[in-house]
Design a protein around this motif. Structure first.
Motif, PDB file in Angstrom:
ATOM      1  N   ARG A 132       0.820  -1.212   0.000  1.00 29.27           N
ATOM      2  CA  ARG A 132       0.000   0.000   0.000  1.00 29.27           C
ATOM      3  C   ARG A 132       0.852   1.258   0.000  1.00 29.27           C
ATOM      4  O   ARG A 132       0.493   2.263  -0.622  1.00 29.27           O
ATOM      5  CB  ARG A 132      -0.970  -0.026   1.186  1.00 29.27           C
ATOM      6  CG  ARG A 132      -2.152  -0.969   0.923  1.00 29.27           C
ATOM      7  CD  ARG A 132      -2.889  -1.364   2.192  1.00 29.27           C
ATOM      8  NE  ARG A 132      -4.060  -2.185   1.890  1.00 29.27           N
ATOM      9  CZ  ARG A 132      -4.007  -3.482   1.605  1.00 29.27           C
ATOM     10  NH1 ARG A 132      -2.824  -4.110   1.553  1.00 29.27           N
ATOM     11  NH2 ARG A 132      -5.115  -4.157   1.353  1.00 29.27           N
ATOM     12  N   TYR A 133       1.986   1.227   0.682  1.00 28.89           N
ATOM     13  CA  TYR A 133       2.878   2.381   0.637  1.00 28.89           C
ATOM     14  C   TYR A 133       3.482   2.531  -0.766  1.00 28.89           C
ATOM     15  O   TYR A 133       3.634   3.649  -1.276  1.00 28.89           O
ATOM     16  CB  TYR A 133       3.998   2.248   1.671  1.00 28.89           C
ATOM     17  CG  TYR A 133       3.517   2.085   3.094  1.00 28.89           C
ATOM     18  CD1 TYR A 133       2.282   2.567   3.504  1.00 28.89           C
ATOM     19  CD2 TYR A 133       4.303   1.422   4.037  1.00 28.89           C
ATOM     20  CE1 TYR A 133       1.836   2.395   4.805  1.00 28.89           C
ATOM     21  CE2 TYR A 133       3.873   1.254   5.344  1.00 28.89           C
ATOM     22  CZ  TYR A 133       2.636   1.735   5.720  1.00 28.89           C
ATOM     23  OH  TYR A 133       2.213   1.564   7.014  1.00 28.89           O
ATOM     24  N   ALA A 134       3.812   1.401  -1.386  1.00 27.34           N
ATOM     25  CA  ALA A 134       4.360   1.433  -2.745  1.00 27.34           C
ATOM     26  C   ALA A 134       3.351   2.030  -3.724  1.00 27.34           C
ATOM     27  O   ALA A 134       3.721   2.772  -4.652  1.00 27.34           O
ATOM     28  CB  ALA A 134       4.763   0.031  -3.192  1.00 27.34           C
ATOM     29  N   ALA A 135       2.072   1.721  -3.516  1.00 28.79           N
ATOM     30  CA  ALA A 135       1.032   2.271  -4.384  1.00 28.79           C
ATOM     31  C   ALA A 135       0.939   3.789  -4.261  1.00 28.79           C
ATOM     32  O   ALA A 135       0.474   4.473  -5.190  1.00 28.79           O
ATOM     33  CB  ALA A 135      -0.314   1.634  -4.050  1.00 28.79           C
ATOM     34  N   LEU A 136       1.420   4.309  -3.136  1.00 29.37           N
ATOM     35  CA  LEU A 136       1.443   5.762  -2.932  1.00 29.37           C
ATOM     36  C   LEU A 136       2.781   6.372  -3.356  1.00 29.37           C
ATOM     37  O   LEU A 136       2.982   7.581  -3.221  1.00 29.37           O
ATOM     38  CB  LEU A 136       1.168   6.088  -1.468  1.00 29.37           C
ATOM     39  CG  LEU A 136      -0.231   5.728  -0.953  1.00 29.37           C
ATOM     40  CD1 LEU A 136      -0.333   5.979   0.556  1.00 29.37           C
ATOM     41  CD2 LEU A 136      -1.302   6.528  -1.694  1.00 29.37           C
ATOM     42  N   GLY A 137       3.703   5.530  -3.837  1.00 30.13           N
ATOM     43  CA  GLY A 137       4.975   6.026  -4.342  1.00 30.13           C
ATOM     44  C   GLY A 137       6.123   5.993  -3.367  1.00 30.13           C
ATOM     45  O   GLY A 137       7.154   6.634  -3.601  1.00 30.13           O
ATOM     46  N   LEU A 138       5.998   5.205  -2.288  1.00 32.73           N
ATOM     47  CA  LEU A 138       7.042   5.162  -1.265  1.00 32.73           C
ATOM     48  C   LEU A 138       7.639   3.765  -1.142  1.00 32.73           C
ATOM     49  O   LEU A 138       6.914   2.771  -1.190  1.00 32.73           O
ATOM     50  CB  LEU A 138       6.464   5.563   0.097  1.00 32.73           C
ATOM     51  CG  LEU A 138       5.832   6.957   0.197  1.00 32.73           C
ATOM     52  CD1 LEU A 138       5.277   7.156   1.591  1.00 32.73           C
ATOM     53  CD2 LEU A 138       6.847   8.040  -0.130  1.00 32.73           C
TER      54      LEU A 138
END
Length: 277
Positions: A30-36
């Protein structure tokens, strides 16, 4: 007077319900989906309760991470996403991971949530001097029992954590000193602490030498004085956490400690605390 050992037992047994959020793929995805990436996701998601926190605020409140590691993630994360989106993603990830572990199917969920929430709500009456806790205490309570349990334990964890930082400061134990002393107990692999906190080898070695000079480290780990210092810090941390658990009678606290065991075990047995490669 609240039983210190029962309070500590309740926290330790239920802590995996919160702690898993730092290891589960549900959060990383989920953090990756936000670009992190995972590290930026950790610092940004845990500090998002502050709003768009500065690196200095995260360094101060998280305490034992190398400042350069924090500064690589914060404030850059706020150029990619918002605290509000991260808070929502973190809560969603917590629910998904705990459901994967079957926490929602444990028949004592409602009772455990009610007891933990009462302790967390009592903690909210004592925010002074506990900045990371206070920021999380201002967040709205979820309505779903599973997420209420996670939020309650999050509050209890940060309440205790802020008290732990106060105890470390009182004893003159700095961020890196705390890590080196922890490693010397043998309870956590030194390599994990070095990798996750990112302190350079030369700084770690200098801290070891400094602690030897204070008579806290010996050839095989902690000296008697070092072990006493560690115990004193843990005892003081336990005492500083008591205002939360004062909301419960001794019988209720014993019941929470008993109930918490099944929840912590479910998290561990389902691999939610496993460190991914």
């Amino acid at each position: 007077m609240t039983d210190v050992q029962l309070a500590r037992q309740s926290w330790r047994r239920l802590e995996p319900v919160h702690g898993m959020i730092y290891f589960v793929p549900e959060a990383t995805e989920r953090y990756a989906a936000l670009g992190l990436d995972s590290r930026a996701g950790y610092f940004a998601s845990r500090s998002a309760a502050f709003g768009a926190a500065s690196a200095e605020l995260v360094i101060a409140t998280f305490y034992n991470f190398h400042p350069a590691l924090v500064r690589r993630a914060i404030p850059a994360a706020w150029q990619v996403t918002t605290p509000e989106k991260l808070l929502a993603a973190r809560l969603e990830a917590a629910g998904a991971a705990l459901r994967r572990a079957g926490i929602h199917e444990i028949d004592t969920l409602d009772e455990t949530t009610e007891l933990a929430a009462r302790a967390a709500e009592r903690a909210c009456e004592h925010p002074q001097g506990r900045p990371l806790f206070a920021a999380h205490a201002a967040l709205p309570w979820p309505s779903e029992p599973l997420l209420r349990l996670w939020h309650a334990q999050t509050l209890l964890r940060e309440f205790r954590g802020d008290g732990h930082v106060a105890a470390l400061l009182t004893e003159g134990v700095g961020p890196l000193d705390a890590l080196v002393l922890h490693a010397a107990t043998g309870h956590v692999p030194t390599v994990f602490l070095k990798l996750s906190r990112d302190w350079p080898e030369e700084e770690w070695a200098a801290a070891e030498e400094r602690l030897r000079g204070r008579g806290l480290l010996g050839g095989d780990g902690l000296t008697e004085e070092g072990a006493a210092l560690r115990q004193r810090i843990e005892d003081r941390t336990d005492e500083l956490a008591l205002p939360a658990y004062a909301a419960l009678s001794d019988d209720e606290l014993a019941r929470l400690a008993e109930l918490a065991r099944a929840f912590g075990r479910a998290v561990v047995d389902n691999g939610l605390l496993a460190v991914s490669g």
